[in-house]
Design an enzyme around this catalytic site. Structure first.
Site, PDB file in Angstrom:
ATOM      1  N   CYS A 233       5.975  54.848 -56.316  1.00  0.00           N
ATOM      2  CA  CYS A 233       5.191  56.077 -56.258  1.00  0.00           C
ATOM      3  C   CYS A 233       4.575  56.368 -57.614  1.00  0.00           C
ATOM      4  O   CYS A 233       4.766  55.616 -58.572  1.00  0.00           O
ATOM      5  CB  CYS A 233       6.069  57.255 -55.838  1.00  0.00           C
ATOM      6  SG  CYS A 233       7.257  57.774 -57.088  1.00  0.00           S
TER       7      CYS A 233
ATOM      8  N   ARG B  50       3.532  58.689 -52.841  1.00  0.00           N
ATOM      9  CA  ARG B  50       4.420  57.631 -52.348  1.00  0.00           C
ATOM     10  C   ARG B  50       3.668  56.458 -51.729  1.00  0.00           C
ATOM     11  O   ARG B  50       2.784  56.642 -50.888  1.00  0.00           O
ATOM     12  CB  ARG B  50       5.391  58.183 -51.313  1.00  0.00           C
ATOM     13  CG  ARG B  50       6.446  57.125 -50.919  1.00  0.00           C
ATOM     14  CD  ARG B  50       7.351  57.591 -49.804  1.00  0.00           C
ATOM     15  NE  ARG B  50       8.375  56.557 -49.539  1.00  0.00           N
ATOM     16  CZ  ARG B  50       9.078  56.469 -48.433  1.00  0.00           C
ATOM     17  NH1 ARG B  50       8.904  57.356 -47.463  1.00  0.00           N
ATOM     18  NH2 ARG B  50       9.963  55.504 -48.272  1.00  0.00           N
TER      19      ARG B  50
ATOM     20  N   ILE C 275      10.249  50.626 -48.690  1.00  0.00           N
ATOM     21  CA  ILE C 275      11.588  50.512 -48.116  1.00  0.00           C
ATOM     22  C   ILE C 275      11.951  51.839 -47.439  1.00  0.00           C
ATOM     23  O   ILE C 275      11.651  52.916 -47.978  1.00  0.00           O
ATOM     24  CB  ILE C 275      12.628  50.164 -49.207  1.00  0.00           C
ATOM     25  CG1 ILE C 275      12.342  48.769 -49.781  1.00  0.00           C
ATOM     26  CG2 ILE C 275      14.050  50.230 -48.669  1.00  0.00           C
ATOM     27  CD1 ILE C 275      13.210  48.403 -50.975  1.00  0.00           C
TER      28      ILE C 275
END
Length: 640
Positions: free
Chosen positions: A2, A50, A54
């Site tokens: 991010c 972001r 994952i």
């Protein structure tokens, strides 16, 4: 992955800065176009962008966590990936902790609660972290060992701001009362080095937390960094007959690193040039992804492309290969945009082809692997051979050695042996300034006449050298490059240019377990048998195709010398110099003279010219506001 933005206010008035933080987020939306948001309490404000890699549906940031009796004690945002998060989670669960997500962020904050600042010693990955402890009223920040992920900061009476990109802090300047004067010493360092060395930035009031450092800040407190990572090349001779054991350890460590770096809930590809570094990574990655995609770039001018070799390597390892060819016109058009993404200029021409291959890769994958760091860890630069060639000079008495230096200065330029005498007369601290020095003092004074008369190119290197006095000469050069060239150029372009395309770049060579093996390699097994990275080449014999095994590293070479002298970029460069409003920094007539000398073939000024041109374009964007980089932005932050 991010874009991190965090502010610790000095007066407990965080709510009044939320709007400004929201306005500052979109300028780094490229780092995370999948989600964005802010969170605050009375003292701290967090913002994030972001890029979901994952635990796609969860693991949103800013992340809140706390023990049972204080369920939201901590707020955290971090930029990067933790590759051993599965193992960390299991270890912390055994210690009695519970988790709310399956991502790699939560183990950081749980680990911080368990180990305190020492959590960084347990992390295997790339990261820039900010954690606010609502109980202790302190902010903890950290960067990974090698500096793969950036972290800028600025302190004013309003508080302290941290960000993944400097431009977000620039957006906050008015709100927090931040002055934006340029740092003249940082300009000197940039002109000399081609990049701005840590912890500086070109803005005097904005700095960077250095690689391998942490800091704990209280409201109104200054940022005092503490180094937790002190690389040591503890080399000892390998006993006769045990070399293969070392080669096997290298191969095992690298294979394990690539396996960990392949962890993702999205597709992972690999960059591929014609050298051993990227080919080794791609070949190992192919073992974990049978459908691996590889990417490379080249130029239209014959003789400057690694495309054919990369394609041959891709075929040999069984990967599907995608190529992007860049024209001089595309190259010039992309430069303003690239300088905007960089925050501070980096005069490395390979930034531009990297931008194009990253854009091409992003059409197919969200994560790529690359071979950065192999040269610094395993002894890959040709200049590392120099201590061997200069070894006889070490036996010459000091006064006589200095006399040889005086003699070298009176010999005609180009005379055989002049350079050898000149360099042999100097100590390593005097002669080796890393891989990037483009101007000597006389050349620098020609283009920036205001440069300090007491200028010493060891400004940046003397403290680094002081920490390597017990190392062998090759190790000292590697140690210097870890703290200069690698984190100032190599890793800046790796982060900024790939993130510009919302593409996560992972670098398996820069793994702490790989380093633990690499730091034990004696120089006899780095520079040996007429080649560099000898131990790595031996370790990769069964992995890398034979046509690559002993091939010189070229990366994405750029025909800059030819383009600046020819019609491709000469006129463009002349226009940029004339239009630039940098007369208080550069002697523009001297720069134009250098350009003409280069065109006439009187001297190769391509590296020096590119250093000046990159700065002028950066200045036109960030200072003059004359150049529009044409970046698309979207105002999309949401409150959490």
């Amino acid at each position: 992955m991010c874009g991190l933005l965090a502010m610790l206010t000095a007066r407990g008035d965080a709510t009044s800065y939320v709007s400004a933080m929201e306005d500052a987020l979109p300028c780094m939306r490229h780092r995370g176009p999948d989600a964005a948001g802010t969170w605050n309490d009375d003292h701290a404000v967090f913002g994030f962008n972001r890029l979901s890699i994952i635990d796609l549906e969860h693991s949103h940031q800013p992340l809140r966590w706390g023990p049972e009796d204080e369920p939201e004690r901590y707020a955290m945002t971090f930029n990067g990936e933790i590759y051993n998060y599965v193992e960390l989670r299991a270890e912390l669960q055994e210690a009695g902790y519970s988790f709310n997500t399956s991502g790699d962020g939560e183990p950081i904050v749980v680990g911080f609660h368990h180990w305190g600042p020492a959590v960084v010693e347990h992390l295997r990955g790339m990261f820039a972290i900010a954690i606010w402890d609502t109980q202790s009223q302190q902010m903890f920040v950290a960067r990974d060992q090698f500096g793969i992920k950036p972290l800028f900061y600025a302190t004013t009476p309003a508080g302290t701001v941290f960000a993944s990109e400097k431009k977000s802090i620039l957006e906050l300047a008015d709100a927090i009362g931040l002055g934006l004067d340029l740092d003249r010493r940082a300009i000197e360092h940039y002109v000399d080095l081609q990049y701005v060395p840590e912890p500086e930035s070109l803005h005097a009031n904005i700095r960077r937390l250095e690689s391998g450092c942490t800091a704990t800040i209280s409201p109104a407190g200054e940022v005092k960094a503490e180094r937790y990572f002190r690389p040591r090349f503890r080399t000892k001779p390998v006993p006769a007959g045990q070399e293969q054991q070392l080669f096997d350890r290298i191969a095992h460590a690298l294979e394990d690193s690539v396996e960990k770096h392949m962890r993702a809930d999205v597709t992972v590809g690999s960059f591929l040039s014609g050298g051993i570094d990227s080919t080794a990574i791609a070949a190992l990655a192919k073992r974990h992804n049978p459908n691996l995609l590889t990417f490379t770039t080249g130029f239209e001018r014959e003789g400057y492309s690694e495309v054919d070799v990369a394609a041959e390597s891709a075929e040999a390892i069984g990967a599907e290969h995608i190529v992007k060819v860049v024209s001089p016109e595309e190259y010039a058009d992309a430069i303003p945009k690239i300088m905007w993404y960089l925050d501070d200029p980096v005069a490395d021409p390979s930034l531009v082809p990297l931008h194009f291959v990253a854009a091409e890769a992003r059409k197919h994958v969200k994560v790529v692997l690359s071979g950065e760091g192999a040269d610094e860890l395993f002894g890959g630069y040709t200049i590392y051979k120099e201590p061997l060639s200069l070894a006889p000079f070490e036996k010459v008495p000091g006064p006589l050695r200095r006399g040889l230096g005086v003699l070298s200065r009176v010999l005609p330029d180009g005379m055989k042996g002049k350079s050898l005498l000149e360099r042999g007369s100097m100590t390593m601290e005097e002669r080796y300034y890393g891989n990037a020095r483009s101007f000597n003092f006389e050349q620098m004074q020609r283009v920036i006449p205001w440069a300090r008369k007491d200028w010493d190119h060891r400004d940046v290197t003397k403290d680094i050298y002081a920490k390597s006095e017990d190392m062998d000469p090759v190790a000292r050069m590697q140690h210097l490059d870890l703290f200069t060239w690698m984190r100032g150029d190599i890793l800046v372009k790796a982060d900024k240019i790939n993130m510009a395309n919302s593409l996560e770049l992972r670098v398996p060579f820069l793994d702490k377990e790989v380093f633990r093996v690499a730091e034990t390699i004696p120089h006899q097994l780095k520079i040996s048998h007429g080649t560099t990275k000898y131990a790595l080449r031996k370790a990769m014999e069964q992995i890398v195709p034979p046509h690559v095994l002993h091939r010189k590293k070229l990366g994405f070479p750029v025909p800059m010398r030819h383009w600046l002298a020819g019609d491709e970029l000469h006129g463009w460069a002349q226009d940029q110099i004339k239009a630039s409003q940098t007369d208080d920094i550069f002697d523009k007539n001297a720069v134009l003279d250098m350009l003409q000398e280069h065109r006439a073939g009187q001297s190769d000024h391509s590296r020096r010219l590119w250093t000046v041109l990159a700065f002028m374009i950066w200045h036109g964007i960030f200072v003059e506001k004359r150049i529009d980089p044409e970046i698309e932005q979207r105002d999309y932050p949401v409150r959490l």
